[in-house]
Design a protein around this motif. Sequence first.
Motif, PDB file in Angstrom:
ATOM      1  N   LYS A   1       0.870  -1.172   0.000  1.00 10.01           N
ATOM      2  CA  LYS A   1       0.000   0.000   0.000  1.00 10.01           C
ATOM      3  C   LYS A   1       0.914   1.231   0.000  1.00 10.01           C
ATOM      4  CE  LYS A   1      -4.036  -1.991   2.345  1.00 10.01           C
ATOM      5  NZ  LYS A   1      -3.597  -3.400   2.213  1.00 10.01           N
TER       6      LYS A   1
ATOM      7  N   ASP B   1      -0.750  -3.148  -4.512  1.00 11.38           N
ATOM      8  CA  ASP B   1      -2.071  -3.496  -3.991  1.00 11.38           C
ATOM      9  C   ASP B   1      -2.991  -2.282  -3.930  1.00 11.38           C
ATOM     10  OD1 ASP B   1      -4.057  -5.185  -2.603  1.00 11.38           O
ATOM     11  OD2 ASP B   1      -3.553  -3.949  -0.861  1.00 11.38           O
ATOM     12  N   GLU B   2      -2.438  -1.137  -3.508  1.00  8.32           N
ATOM     13  CA  GLU B   2      -3.274   0.056  -3.345  1.00  8.32           C
ATOM     14  C   GLU B   2      -2.411   1.302  -3.469  1.00  8.32           C
ATOM     15  OE1 GLU B   2      -5.620   1.627   0.451  1.00  8.32           O
ATOM     16  OE2 GLU B   2      -6.427  -0.288  -0.263  1.00  8.32           O
TER      17      GLU B   2
ATOM     18  N   VAL C   1      -0.072   1.766   5.646  1.00 11.96           N
ATOM     19  CA  VAL C   1       0.677   1.875   4.392  1.00 11.96           C
ATOM     20  C   VAL C   1       2.114   1.402   4.592  1.00 11.96           C
ATOM     21  CG1 VAL C   1      -0.774   3.764   3.554  1.00 11.96           C
ATOM     22  CG2 VAL C   1       1.401   4.272   4.695  1.00 11.96           C
TER      23      VAL C   1
ATOM     24  N   ARG D   1      -2.696   5.325  -2.747  1.00 16.85           N
ATOM     25  CA  ARG D   1      -3.508   6.333  -2.075  1.00 16.85           C
ATOM     26  C   ARG D   1      -2.955   7.730  -2.353  1.00 16.85           C
ATOM     27  NH1 ARG D   1      -4.121   3.743   4.067  1.00 16.85           N
ATOM     28  NH2 ARG D   1      -4.921   1.685   3.407  1.00 16.85           N
TER      29      ARG D   1
END
Length: 341
Positions: free
Chosen positions: A173, A199-200, A232, A202
């Motif tokens: 993340k 995965d992510e 994160v 932000r």
Amino acid sequence: MNPVTDSLQLQLNEQGQLRHFLTTEGLSCELLTDILNTADSFVDMGAQSVKKVPLLRGKTVINLFFENSTRTRSTFELAAKRLSADVLNLDIATSATSKGETLRDTLWNLEAMHSDMFVVRHPNSGAAHFIAQHVTPNVAIINAGDGRHAHPTQAMLDMLTIRRHKGAFEPLKVAIVGDILHSRVARSQIHALNTLGADEVRLIAPKTLLPTDVDSLGVKVYSDLGEGLKDVDVVIMLRLQLERMQSAFLPSQGEFYKLYGLSRERLAQANPGAIVMHPGPINRGVEIESEVADGAQSLILKQVGYGVATRMAVMSMAVSGQQAQKQVQENNQAQADEGNR
């Protein structure tokens, strides 16, 4: 016309090799991984007694910087010299373009000197694409930052930093914090992270510092720093690009630090092993606390070293791709000439 497809066709030769490096958008995971693997092979060169390889021996690289950037230009220059290239830094302020000569004519003259690569930094978005497409198609063009659009080598050195210190991208993340709206680095990072399978991704910023097309970028958006940093693995801080702000996007720098500045307490919201990155230059006390910038989790100085290796990788791959393309063109021409006899 599809801008991503057009850009992809421009960047790659007929064999799918890199011949220009203009943006990370649209490039495959395999190609980005190839760049990282090549860069990895150059990382330890700085510690060797002889810091050169002959991959670009006899080639001429010209740095065309229409914007100031000591760090980026110096790492490109060092990368080219470690590849054994001849390097010319063109001072745009005193060049013929300041005397009325058009950019197109300046570039044609440089190409006529048998230059092999232009490293271009320009305040206008799309400038590197224009040069590659319309002015010097037979010279490798490396985008060293254009307007708010892209900064692909910075993104790839950031990807190298992440991979060397966190391993595979898939479980990660990643939070990008700060002035997303004006950041060409952020856009290139987002495309690279999504392509490499993070995965992510932000984005953490006030609404005034988010691009209007944020919903199409494949990211999660947070306006609260504490909430956005939870769990994160990588925190990438961005500076406020005041030179690109034409109006009041935030009350003050002090207010921005109060809400979005990365302190030790706020970093504690992230995973314990989270790394902190920043493309530089950093503004201490504006987007990041000195104790974090200089702390054990910070990789900011390592990014600079990885930048030389990444730019060596991109430059060597682009010149190789250009040479392969020229060989195909020459072979095709020879076949056409033979058929006309």
